[in-house]
Design an enzyme around this catalytic site. Sequence first.
Site, mmCIF file in Angstrom:
data_model
loop_
_atom_site.group_PDB
_atom_site.id
_atom_site.type_symbol
_atom_site.label_atom_id
_atom_site.label_comp_id
_atom_site.label_asym_id
_atom_site.label_seq_id
_atom_site.Cartn_x
_atom_site.Cartn_y
_atom_site.Cartn_z
ATOM 1 N N CYS A 33 -37.839 -30.398 40.904
ATOM 2 C CA CYS A 33 -39.110 -31.119 40.980
ATOM 3 C C CYS A 33 -39.963 -29.712 40.861
ATOM 4 O O CYS A 33 -40.211 -28.649 41.609
ATOM 5 C CB CYS A 33 -39.153 -31.201 42.509
ATOM 6 S SG CYS A 33 -40.522 -31.465 43.346
ATOM 7 N N CYS A 36 -42.285 -28.941 43.922
ATOM 8 C CA CYS A 36 -41.635 -28.267 44.883
ATOM 9 C C CYS A 36 -41.606 -26.823 44.578
ATOM 10 O O CYS A 36 -41.638 -26.153 45.520
ATOM 11 C CB CYS A 36 -40.014 -29.008 44.950
ATOM 12 S SG CYS A 36 -39.856 -30.543 45.512
#
Length: 108
Positions: A33, A36
Site C-alpha cells: 500500500c 500506507c
Amino acid sequence: MSGHVTEVTDSSFEEEVLNSPVPIIVDFWAEWCGPCKALAPKIDQVAQNYTGKVRVVKMNVDQNQRTPAQFGIRGIPTLIAFKDGEATNQVVGDQSVDDLKSFFDGTL
C-alpha cells in the site's frame, strides 16, 4: 517498526489493544500500500510526541484478517483510536502531520 510503533496480530489484539490501560491508535496497513508507506514516517514522528500518553501499533491486514473484518476495514491505511477497549475515532487514507496531531489529541 520504530521504537514508538509496534506490531500487533489477531492473536495479540485483545490483550495489546482492548485491554490497554492507555489510549491506543491502531494503524491498519499492508506492505503493498503506497499511502500506507507515505503515512508510516508521519505516524512515527507524531507518536514520539505522545510517548506515555498514547500507544501506537500497526496491524498488517494481509497477515491478520480476522480483526480488520471485525472492525469493517474496507480501505487502508485506516487509523482507529481505542480508549478503554472501545473504538472512539477513525480516519482513512494518508493524513498530514497536523491532521495526525489532531487525531492523537482527540484520542486523549
